[in-house]
Scaffold this motif. Structure first.
Motif, PDB file in Angstrom:
ATOM      1  N   ALA A 308      35.542  -9.890  41.844  1.00 50.36           N
ATOM      2  CA  ALA A 308      35.239  -8.874  40.758  1.00 50.36           C
ATOM      3  C   ALA A 308      37.403  -8.129  41.052  1.00 50.36           C
ATOM      4  CB  ALA A 308      34.949  -7.614  41.680  1.00 50.36           C
ATOM      5  N   ALA A 309      38.060  -8.040  40.221  1.00 49.94           N
ATOM      6  CA  ALA A 309      39.044  -8.358  39.309  1.00 49.94           C
ATOM      7  C   ALA A 309      40.028  -7.016  40.506  1.00 49.94           C
ATOM      8  CB  ALA A 309      39.010  -6.616  38.281  1.00 49.94           C
ATOM      9  N   GLY A 310      40.539  -7.175  41.359  1.00 50.94           N
ATOM     10  CA  GLY A 310      41.113  -6.281  42.373  1.00 50.94           C
ATOM     11  C   GLY A 310      43.261  -7.171  42.807  1.00 50.94           C
ATOM     12  N   TRP A 311      43.298  -7.139  43.721  1.00 48.51           N
ATOM     13  CA  TRP A 311      44.603  -7.123  43.801  1.00 48.51           C
ATOM     14  C   TRP A 311      44.722  -8.426  44.661  1.00 48.51           C
ATOM     15  CZ3 TRP A 311      48.697  -4.800  41.540  1.00 48.51           C
ATOM     16  CH2 TRP A 311      48.583  -3.489  40.731  1.00 48.51           C
ATOM     17  N   ALA A 312      46.215  -9.765  44.527  1.00 49.97           N
ATOM     18  CA  ALA A 312      46.520 -10.782  44.875  1.00 49.97           C
ATOM     19  C   ALA A 312      47.803 -11.051  44.928  1.00 49.97           C
ATOM     20  CB  ALA A 312      44.651 -11.672  44.983  1.00 49.97           C
ATOM     21  N   GLY A 313      47.681 -10.504  46.673  1.00 48.16           N
ATOM     22  CA  GLY A 313      49.636 -10.959  46.111  1.00 48.16           C
ATOM     23  C   GLY A 313      50.085 -10.125  45.832  1.00 48.16           C
ATOM     24  N   GLY A 314      50.005  -8.300  45.544  1.00 48.49           N
ATOM     25  CA  GLY A 314      50.289  -7.536  44.619  1.00 48.49           C
ATOM     26  C   GLY A 314      50.852  -8.121  43.604  1.00 48.49           C
ATOM     27  N   VAL A 315      49.814  -8.725  43.038  1.00 44.24           N
ATOM     28  CA  VAL A 315      48.602  -8.519  41.511  1.00 44.24           C
ATOM     29  C   VAL A 315      47.818  -8.261  40.974  1.00 44.24           C
ATOM     30  CG1 VAL A 315      49.343 -10.226  39.408  1.00 44.24           C
ATOM     31  CG2 VAL A 315      51.415 -10.788  41.146  1.00 44.24           C
ATOM     32  N   LYS A 316      47.280  -7.684  39.885  1.00 47.41           N
ATOM     33  CA  LYS A 316      46.431  -7.618  39.655  1.00 47.41           C
ATOM     34  C   LYS A 316      46.096  -8.068  38.898  1.00 47.41           C
ATOM     35  CE  LYS A 316      43.729  -4.299  38.645  1.00 47.41           C
ATOM     36  NZ  LYS A 316      42.287  -3.175  39.087  1.00 47.41           N
ATOM     37  N   VAL A 317      44.334  -8.901  39.643  1.00 50.80           N
ATOM     38  CA  VAL A 317      43.961 -10.203  38.702  1.00 50.80           C
ATOM     39  C   VAL A 317      41.913  -9.856  38.705  1.00 50.80           C
ATOM     40  CG1 VAL A 317      45.157 -12.148  40.879  1.00 50.80           C
ATOM     41  CG2 VAL A 317      43.702 -10.867  41.335  1.00 50.80           C
ATOM     42  N   PRO A 318      41.780 -10.434  37.418  1.00 47.94           N
ATOM     43  CA  PRO A 318      41.051 -10.633  36.718  1.00 47.94           C
ATOM     44  C   PRO A 318      39.609 -11.163  37.444  1.00 47.94           C
ATOM     45  CG  PRO A 318      41.364 -12.787  35.736  1.00 47.94           C
ATOM     46  CD  PRO A 318      43.006 -11.484  36.669  1.00 47.94           C
ATOM     47  N   GLY A 319      38.286  -9.738  37.547  1.00 44.71           N
ATOM     48  CA  GLY A 319      37.110 -11.099  38.098  1.00 44.71           C
ATOM     49  C   GLY A 319      36.825 -12.577  37.302  1.00 44.71           C
ATOM     50  N   PHE A 320      35.547 -12.526  38.123  1.00 49.88           N
ATOM     51  CA  PHE A 320      35.500 -14.053  38.036  1.00 49.88           C
ATOM     52  C   PHE A 320      34.216 -13.997  36.296  1.00 49.88           C
ATOM     53  CE2 PHE A 320      31.665 -17.535  38.126  1.00 49.88           C
ATOM     54  CZ  PHE A 320      32.492 -17.885  37.794  1.00 49.88           C
ATOM     55  N   LEU A 321      33.933 -12.818  35.909  1.00 49.44           N
ATOM     56  CA  LEU A 321      32.815 -13.355  34.840  1.00 49.44           C
ATOM     57  C   LEU A 321      34.399 -12.808  33.836  1.00 49.44           C
ATOM     58  CD1 LEU A 321      29.940 -10.941  35.628  1.00 49.44           C
ATOM     59  CD2 LEU A 321      30.085 -13.835  35.624  1.00 49.44           C
ATOM     60  N   GLU A 322      35.170 -12.032  34.460  1.00 49.06           N
ATOM     61  CA  GLU A 322      36.515 -12.429  33.094  1.00 49.06           C
ATOM     62  C   GLU A 322      37.269 -13.377  32.913  1.00 49.06           C
ATOM     63  OE1 GLU A 322      38.138  -9.047  34.837  1.00 49.06           O
ATOM     64  OE2 GLU A 322      36.631  -7.634  34.743  1.00 49.06           O
ATOM     65  N   GLU A 323      37.286 -14.344  33.716  1.00 46.75           N
ATOM     66  CA  GLU A 323      38.044 -15.967  33.395  1.00 46.75           C
ATOM     67  C   GLU A 323      38.322 -15.997  32.254  1.00 46.75           C
ATOM     68  OE1 GLU A 323      39.995 -16.407  35.241  1.00 46.75           O
ATOM     69  OE2 GLU A 323      39.925 -15.696  37.577  1.00 46.75           O
ATOM     70  N   GLU A 324      39.034 -16.940  31.915  1.00 49.03           N
ATOM     71  CA  GLU A 324      38.530 -17.730  30.660  1.00 49.03           C
ATOM     72  C   GLU A 324      37.891 -18.583  30.402  1.00 49.03           C
ATOM     73  OE1 GLU A 324      41.647 -19.881  27.231  1.00 49.03           O
ATOM     74  OE2 GLU A 324      42.135 -18.876  28.652  1.00 49.03           O
ATOM     75  N   GLY A 325      36.688 -18.963  29.290  1.00 51.28           N
ATOM     76  CA  GLY A 325      36.208 -20.086  29.507  1.00 51.28           C
ATOM     77  C   GLY A 325      34.496 -19.433  30.180  1.00 51.28           C
ATOM     78  N   ILE A 326      34.244 -18.401  31.349  1.00 48.16           N
ATOM     79  CA  ILE A 326      33.046 -18.335  31.744  1.00 48.16           C
ATOM     80  C   ILE A 326      32.423 -17.659  31.443  1.00 48.16           C
ATOM     81  CG2 ILE A 326      31.999 -16.968  34.191  1.00 48.16           C
ATOM     82  CD1 ILE A 326      33.858 -19.510  35.043  1.00 48.16           C
ATOM     83  N   LYS A 327      30.719 -17.568  30.826  1.00 47.48           N
ATOM     84  CA  LYS A 327      30.300 -17.094  30.746  1.00 47.48           C
ATOM     85  C   LYS A 327      29.578 -15.598  31.439  1.00 47.48           C
ATOM     86  CE  LYS A 327      27.687 -20.742  28.362  1.00 47.48           C
ATOM     87  NZ  LYS A 327      26.235 -21.176  28.129  1.00 47.48           N
ATOM     88  N   ARG A 328      29.621 -14.708  30.755  1.00 50.95           N
ATOM     89  CA  ARG A 328      29.980 -13.011  31.465  1.00 50.95           C
ATOM     90  C   ARG A 328      28.510 -12.921  32.219  1.00 50.95           C
ATOM     91  NH1 ARG A 328      33.916 -13.934  30.125  1.00 50.95           N
ATOM     92  NH2 ARG A 328      35.839 -13.179  28.972  1.00 50.95           N
ATOM     93  N   THR A 329      26.797 -14.187  31.647  1.00 50.42           N
ATOM     94  CA  THR A 329      26.307 -14.061  31.993  1.00 50.42           C
ATOM     95  C   THR A 329      25.620 -15.218  33.406  1.00 50.42           C
ATOM     96  OG1 THR A 329      25.450 -15.634  30.734  1.00 50.42           O
ATOM     97  CG2 THR A 329      24.835 -13.344  30.217  1.00 50.42           C
ATOM     98  N   SER A 330      27.019 -15.406  33.977  1.00 54.11           N
ATOM     99  CA  SER A 330      27.376 -16.883  34.172  1.00 54.11           C
ATOM    100  C   SER A 330      26.676 -16.459  36.300  1.00 54.11           C
ATOM    101  CB  SER A 330      28.402 -17.070  35.035  1.00 54.11           C
ATOM    102  OG  SER A 330      28.515 -18.423  35.897  1.00 54.11           O
ATOM    103  N   THR A 331      25.786 -17.316  37.033  1.00 51.80           N
ATOM    104  CA  THR A 331      25.582 -16.712  38.348  1.00 51.80           C
ATOM    105  C   THR A 331      25.534 -17.280  38.979  1.00 51.80           C
ATOM    106  OG1 THR A 331      23.252 -18.016  37.573  1.00 51.80           O
ATOM    107  CG2 THR A 331      23.489 -15.915  37.720  1.00 51.80           C
TER     108      THR A 331
END
Length: 511
Positions: A308-331
């Motif tokens: 899910a969204a969070g912080w990585a290396g001091g940078v705010k990062v999106p969650g997997f379902l928010e990544e470009e090209g990923i369906k919001r229903t992806s399992t």
């Protein structure tokens, strides 16, 4: 003096130098070619391990001339090579560069490729010896291999060889792996098919064998009498990046567990081979993989998650379902953990816990052999409150080395015992830097030396282990009973993975 059956038949004091040969590289524009394969070829040449007439032919859908391809290789070498750039080495290597433009269904392009190879045999003395490296998506393997057969490129003349090199994934399940083997096996003999698992080329992976079988101190305790459990971890601190098209539908289990982690398991659990040749190693690894069983309750002994969204290396990062090209229903899972049993006399009752994930706390790959607690400790409970279990940790990457964790007395007048670490670090123990995995593997291809390459039997056994887990997860999705559990980026995975070990009274190591 009798020969030692565990001694490598090659004298390692002498450099292994490839004979007359060339390579045809399909997929020259991809990251793998630019960041790994091309730099590795230069590094091999720089170390004097390639023949003077070595040739590299690129094949791609680009309107390039030979000099354009040479510039691509030059830029890749400058950016990613491990060794220093030397002009005289580069000039000799670049003389053997050729480029053939075309599509995979272009008969004329493969005719040009055949003529180019014949020309190189005459001008560069490659002797008809050529390896075809398919650094392309697996869906195109059949097209390219079929063209190689159709245009006589896969057939070696008397005294020469032709080989094909493919990268994972080797199918997406057991059935597709067998189909892929059928396609390759129709064109190339089994000993001419090289499946690259780059993890097997890492020095620290090979050190598992050296550490186990070159040292008497480990073998007596390398069994269920002393080992409590084994943890094999491959954690990445990055997300999927721009790989949505590849990763969605593949997932962490197919991407990592089926190949890298099960290969590591086989090296840890295998019996001593009679020698380190390809056949002997393969026999022992296959024995292990054929002995692996799954627990009955896959719902309690596996875990999967999505970052899910969070912080990585001091940078705010999106969650997997928010990544470009990923369906919001992806399992598709970005984290996978499984419990496996190795049903042999050596390992009966010792669980092997495998886990991999993206957007975790740090990038690390390690194998941890966790030992049982001492049956009796003649100390007061207060003296050993901070004492854990002994562990031998083999660090594959980064900070390559080995850590031994054991209890030691804390300085002072009281008897207080605490865990301490004894470290071996590759970079500190050896003055020479370790070659990149692709250097070793490409050289092995040119030498026809296959110990580090999994054969199709190993690939199929690995899918037989993983397929029931994937089927179980798919059935849960269809019934609406579960989907990958969200976990925070920068953490260490979903709560279900911790619960998986907690049921056994154990915890994951924090690398």
């Amino acid at each position: 003096m009798s020969d030692n059956p565990l001694r490598d038949p090659r004298d390692r004091r002498l450099p292994r130098i490839a004979g007359p040969s060339g390579m045809v590289l399909f997929g020259v524009t991809g990251d793998l070619s630019r960041k790994k394969i091309m730099p590795a070829i230069y590094d091999l040449a720089n170390r004097g391990l390639l023949p003077p007439g070595f040739s590299l032919t690129g094949f791609a859908r680009r309107d390039w001339a030979d000099q354009d391809f040479a510039q691509i290789v030059h830029d890749s070498v400058k950016a990613h090579a491990r060794t220093d750039f030397r002009e005289e080495v580069w000039q000799q290597l670049a003389e053997g560069f050729r480029f053939v433009p075309g599509n995979f269904d272009d008969d004329q392009a493969f005719d040009r490729l055949r003529r180019t190879i014949e020309e190189l045999d005459e001008l560069r003395g490659t002797g008809g010896n050529h390896a075809f490296y398919l650094a392309i998506p697996p869906g195109f393997f059949g097209d390219v291999v079929g063209q190689l057969k159709e245009h006589g490129l896969a057939r070696a003349s008397e005294g020469s060889w032709r080989r094909v090199v493919i990268e994972k994934p080797f199918g997406h399940d057991l059935e597709s792996a067998r189909e892929l083997q059928g396609i390759l096996g129709e064109v190339f003999p089994s000993d001419s098919i090289f499946r690259i698992d780059h993890y097997l080329g890492k020095e620290t992976v090979q050190n598992i064998l050296a550490m186990r079988f070159a040292n008497e101190m480990f073998e007596p305790i390398w069994n269920s009498n002393y080992v409590d459990h084994v943890q094999i971890t491959m954690a990445e601190d990055i997300g999927i990046g721009g790989r949505a098209g590849y990763y969605d539908g593949i997932g962490a289990a197919r991407d990592v567990i089926q190949n890298h982690l099960l290969q590591l398991l086989s090296l840890v659990a295998m019996e001593e081979p009679t020698s380190f040749d390809a056949r002997s190693l393969r026999i022992e690894k296959q024995k292990v993989l054929s002995s692996v069983t799954l627990p009955r309750r896959l719902d309690l002994t596996t875990a999967r998650g999505q970052y899910a969204a969070g912080w990585a290396g001091g940078v705010k990062v999106p969650g997997f379902l928010e990544e470009e090209g990923i369906k919001r229903t992806s399992t598709t899972e970005t984290y996978a953990a499984v419990t496996l049993n190795v049903e042999t006399r050596r390992w009966a009752g010792v669980p092997f816990y495998l886990r991999t994930g993206k957007r975790l706390g740090r990038r690390v790959t390690e194998v941890a052999i966790v030992f049982k607690r001492a049956p009796h400790l003649p100390f007061a409970d207060s003296s050993i409150e901070e004492l854990g279990q002994n562990a031998l940790v083999i660090r594959i990457q980064p900070d390559e080395g080995v850590t031994l964790r054991f209890g030691s007395k804390v300085p002072g007048t009281q008897m207080e015992i605490r865990d301490v670490n004894m470290d071996f670090v590759y970079g500190g123990a050896f003055t020479e830097s370790s070659p990149e995995a692709y250097e070793r593997l490409i050289l092995d291809v040119l030498l026809g030396d296959p110990p580090l390459f999994p054969r199709h039997e190993e690939v199929e056994l690995s899918w037989q282990i993983l397929d029931p887990i994937l089927d179980h997860w798919a059935a849960q999705d269809e019934k609406g009973k579960g989907r990958p559990e969200p976990y925070e980026s920068g953490g260490w995975g979903p709560a279900s993975a911790d619960a998986m070990l907690a049921r056994d009274g154990r915890v994951w190591r924090r690398p």
